[in-house]
Design a protein around this motif. Structure first.
Motif, PDB file in Angstrom:
ATOM      1  N   UNK A  54      27.277   3.910  27.303  1.00 30.44           N
ATOM      2  CA  UNK A  54      26.181   3.615  28.258  1.00 30.44           C
ATOM      3  C   UNK A  54      24.841   3.628  27.545  1.00 30.44           C
ATOM      4  N   UNK A  55      24.704   4.584  26.637  1.00 29.76           N
ATOM      5  CA  UNK A  55      23.437   4.669  25.897  1.00 29.76           C
ATOM      6  C   UNK A  55      23.219   3.388  25.085  1.00 29.76           C
ATOM      7  N   UNK A  56      24.305   2.942  24.401  1.00 31.10           N
ATOM      8  CA  UNK A  56      24.206   1.723  23.584  1.00 31.10           C
ATOM      9  C   UNK A  56      23.861   0.525  24.470  1.00 31.10           C
ATOM     10  N   UNK A  57      24.442   0.525  25.673  1.00 31.76           N
ATOM     11  CA  UNK A  57      24.176  -0.587  26.591  1.00 31.76           C
ATOM     12  C   UNK A  57      22.704  -0.573  27.036  1.00 31.76           C
ATOM     13  N   UNK A  58      22.231   0.625  27.365  1.00 29.62           N
ATOM     14  CA  UNK A  58      20.815   0.746  27.793  1.00 29.62           C
ATOM     15  C   UNK A  58      19.886   0.269  26.686  1.00 29.62           C
ATOM     16  N   UNK A  59      20.195   0.699  25.459  1.00 26.52           N
ATOM     17  CA  UNK A  59      19.349   0.299  24.323  1.00 26.52           C
ATOM     18  C   UNK A  59      19.333  -1.220  24.194  1.00 26.52           C
ATOM     19  N   UNK A  60      20.530  -1.799  24.316  1.00 30.14           N
ATOM     20  CA  UNK A  60      20.627  -3.253  24.156  1.00 30.14           C
ATOM     21  C   UNK A  60      19.832  -3.965  25.253  1.00 30.14           C
ATOM     22  N   UNK A  61      19.983  -3.466  26.491  1.00 30.19           N
ATOM     23  CA  UNK A  61      19.302  -4.129  27.616  1.00 30.19           C
ATOM     24  C   UNK A  61      17.784  -3.949  27.550  1.00 30.19           C
ATOM     25  N   UNK A  62      17.332  -2.994  26.742  1.00 28.92           N
ATOM     26  CA  UNK A  62      15.881  -2.796  26.632  1.00 28.92           C
ATOM     27  C   UNK A  62      15.258  -3.795  25.637  1.00 28.92           C
ATOM     28  N   UNK A  63      16.120  -4.544  24.958  1.00 30.73           N
ATOM     29  CA  UNK A  63      15.588  -5.525  23.999  1.00 30.73           C
ATOM     30  C   UNK A  63      14.979  -6.706  24.759  1.00 30.73           C
ATOM     31  N   UNK A  64      14.031  -7.408  24.135  1.00 28.66           N
ATOM     32  CA  UNK A  64      13.501  -8.607  24.775  1.00 28.66           C
ATOM     33  C   UNK A  64      14.639  -9.597  25.068  1.00 28.66           C
ATOM     34  N   UNK A  65      14.537 -10.276  26.190  1.00 25.66           N
ATOM     35  CA  UNK A  65      15.621 -11.162  26.629  1.00 25.66           C
ATOM     36  C   UNK A  65      16.037 -12.165  25.546  1.00 25.66           C
ATOM     37  N   UNK A  66      15.038 -12.705  24.792  1.00 25.95           N
ATOM     38  CA  UNK A  66      15.422 -13.718  23.802  1.00 25.95           C
ATOM     39  C   UNK A  66      16.219 -13.099  22.651  1.00 25.95           C
ATOM     40  N   UNK A  67      16.024 -11.811  22.407  1.00 24.54           N
ATOM     41  CA  UNK A  67      16.865 -11.135  21.406  1.00 24.54           C
ATOM     42  C   UNK A  67      18.276 -10.941  21.958  1.00 24.54           C
ATOM     43  N   UNK A  68      18.344 -10.506  23.196  1.00 16.06           N
ATOM     44  CA  UNK A  68      19.671 -10.314  23.830  1.00 16.06           C
ATOM     45  C   UNK A  68      20.463 -11.628  23.807  1.00 16.06           C
ATOM     46  N   UNK A  69      19.748 -12.717  24.077  1.00 18.14           N
ATOM     47  CA  UNK A  69      20.433 -14.023  24.124  1.00 18.14           C
ATOM     48  C   UNK A  69      21.052 -14.412  22.785  1.00 18.14           C
ATOM     49  N   UNK A  70      20.462 -13.880  21.705  1.00 21.09           N
ATOM     50  CA  UNK A  70      20.998 -14.214  20.377  1.00 21.09           C
ATOM     51  C   UNK A  70      22.272 -13.437  20.053  1.00 21.09           C
ATOM     52  N   UNK A  71      22.591 -12.437  20.866  1.00 22.52           N
ATOM     53  CA  UNK A  71      23.717 -11.537  20.550  1.00 22.52           C
ATOM     54  C   UNK A  71      24.721 -11.531  21.702  1.00 22.52           C
ATOM     55  N   UNK A  72      25.407 -12.649  21.903  1.00 23.25           N
ATOM     56  CA  UNK A  72      26.250 -12.774  23.093  1.00 23.25           C
ATOM     57  C   UNK A  72      27.473 -11.847  23.085  1.00 23.25           C
ATOM     58  N   UNK A  73      27.832 -11.309  21.880  1.00 19.85           N
ATOM     59  CA  UNK A  73      29.074 -10.517  21.818  1.00 19.85           C
ATOM     60  C   UNK A  73      28.872  -9.018  22.005  1.00 19.85           C
TER      61      UNK A  73
END
Ligand SMILES: C[S@@+](CC[C@H](N)C(=O)[O-])C[C@H]1O[C@@H](n2cnc3c(N)ncnc32)[C@H](O)[C@@H]1O
Length: 410
Positions: A54-73
């Protein structure tokens, strides 16, 4: 009431000079408490890993959306880790099932007060995760290379010193203190030697009991030992790769074999003089508060003419632990003390590179530059042994273990 033999130093530091001695009743209560603490750690595993996920997920979701979009996996990998943790939990549940009755001479009954359940410490959870990795070392095909470097040199020496064409190997007694999940001791027994493993950690004892007594079908079970490692992965899928176990049928020992595991502190369980033909220690001697206590005990319990075979590093388990005695001797100092006891060092290799529960796909890998030796207690010391001592019986099973409070590579 506890008889506390701890000393307070002038500088205010505090360490246990001797083990605290409790009344039998108090000892039994602490024992039960410790038992349930380790059971709780096994049961809490899934929640513990889910928190990490959950912590890893929260960290990931806190990234800017365009960064998240680059990491679909990334999120799907976290979901996969979560599923692997669920699976590991099922295996851990199976391990602790029946553990209430696993010791011949002690029952743990019910938890004193179920409301007293506390969240397991990070320390206990780390121990549990290390125990999962120990399955790789001892009971998987992936651990074969590690077993070849750590266990084979010991096994080869036993066979060289006690060859089956000269000895009735079923009468050659071998003790393996700090046996972990039992593979080394099991391999020695498979060759026909009378072999006893000794271990004090409940994490290890529950798990070795499970493999040795309740697993049969080769590679029928799966664990995901690397899901807790979030750093140093080359591929995301490396983190969630499985291992299968057991790589052999643990029940396949010959019917005539004499193999046992005894629970308890090596120093407390083994006190009968002149009992063992061989003591084999692998990654064990650095678990001591004072390694000379181990040297002394091994000297005492070996029969005259018996041998001590050792392989391992000196990563002292109690180093830097508050309130714990820890004397970190160099190999040179241990060696010189061994010679003063009277050991004859017959074989010695000071540089044997090995790994310990290695993740072979990790970008960080440790190599231990181990020492290996064969040291003999000469037959000359037989003179001190009385006639009736020569027919010593094996040490009785210890009451039970209670030591999971130390830092260790396991
Ligand atoms: C580093 S591990 C090595 C395990 C195994 N020999 C191997 O090579 O995989 C050390 C083991 O010794 C056990 N141990 C530590 N102190 C002990 C003691 N005083 N008596 C019995 N076992 C002990 C630990 O619980 C742990 O399982």
């Amino acid at each position: 009431m506890a008889e506390n033999t701890a000393n307070k130093h002038e500088d205010g530091s505090y360490f246990c000079k001797e083990r605290i001695k409790y009344s039998e009743e108090e000892e039994a209560r602490l024992e039960r408490q410790h038992f349930w603490r380790i059971i709780d750690a096994f049961r809490y595993y899934r929640v513990h890993v889910q928190e990490q996920v959950k912590r890893a997920e929260r960290q990931f979701r806190s990234l800017p959306q365009h960064h998240q979009n680059m990491l679909p996996g990334v999120l799907s990998n976290l979901t996969c880790i979560s599923q692997c943790a669920d699976h590991n939990q099922d295996v851990l549940q199976a391990i602790i099932q029946n553990s209430l009755h696993m010791f011949e001479n002690i029952e743990y009954g019910n938890r004193e007060d179920p409301r007293k359940t506390r969240t397991p410490s990070t320390f206990d959870m780390d121990k549990l995760k290390s125990t999962i990795k120990q399955f790789v070392r001892d009971w998987s095909e992936a651990g074969q290379a590690e077993r070849d470097t750590c266990y084979q040199p010991i096994i080869q020496e036993i066979q060289r010193l006690f060859p089956s064409d000269k000895y009735d190997v079923s009468k050659v007694s071998v003790l393996v203190p700090g046996a972990g999940l039992g593979r080394l001791a099991w391999e020695i027994a498979r060759l026909g030697y009378m072999c006893q493993g000794n271990e004090w950690s409940f994490f290890m004892l529950f798990s070795s009991n499970f493999v040795l007594n309740r697993c049969e079908k080769v590679n029928s079970l799966t664990l995901y030992p690397w899901i807790h490692q979030f750093s140093n992965n080359k591929k995301s899928s490396d983190q969630t790769r499985p291992i299968r176990f057991p790589d052999v049928d643990p029940q396949s020992l010959p019917l005539s074999s004499d193999f046992s595991m005894v629970a308890g502190d090596f120093l407390e369980v083994y006190s009968d003089s002149d009992t063992w033909d061989c003591v084999a220690t692998c990654f064990f001697i650095d678990t001591a508060h004072n390694v000379l206590e181990y040297v002394e005990t091994i000297w005492k319990i070996l029969k005259p003419g018996g041998v001590w075979i050792n392989l391992g590093p000196l990563l002292y388990h109690f180093e830097n632990l508050a309130n714990e005695l820890s004397v970190e001797l160099s190999y040179e100092d241990i060696r010189s003390a061994m010679v003063k006891y009277g050991f004859h060092i017959e074989v010695e290799r000071e540089s044997v590179p090995t790994t310990y529960t290695e993740n072979d796909r990790s970008m960080l890998r440790y190599v231990y530059d181990c020492v290996f030796f064969v040291a003999r207690k000469p037959t000359g010391v037989y003179m001190n042994v009385q006639q009736d001592n020569q027919q010593q019986s094996l040490p009785p099973a210890a009451k039970s273990p209670r030591r999971d409070d130390t830092a260790s590579p396991t």
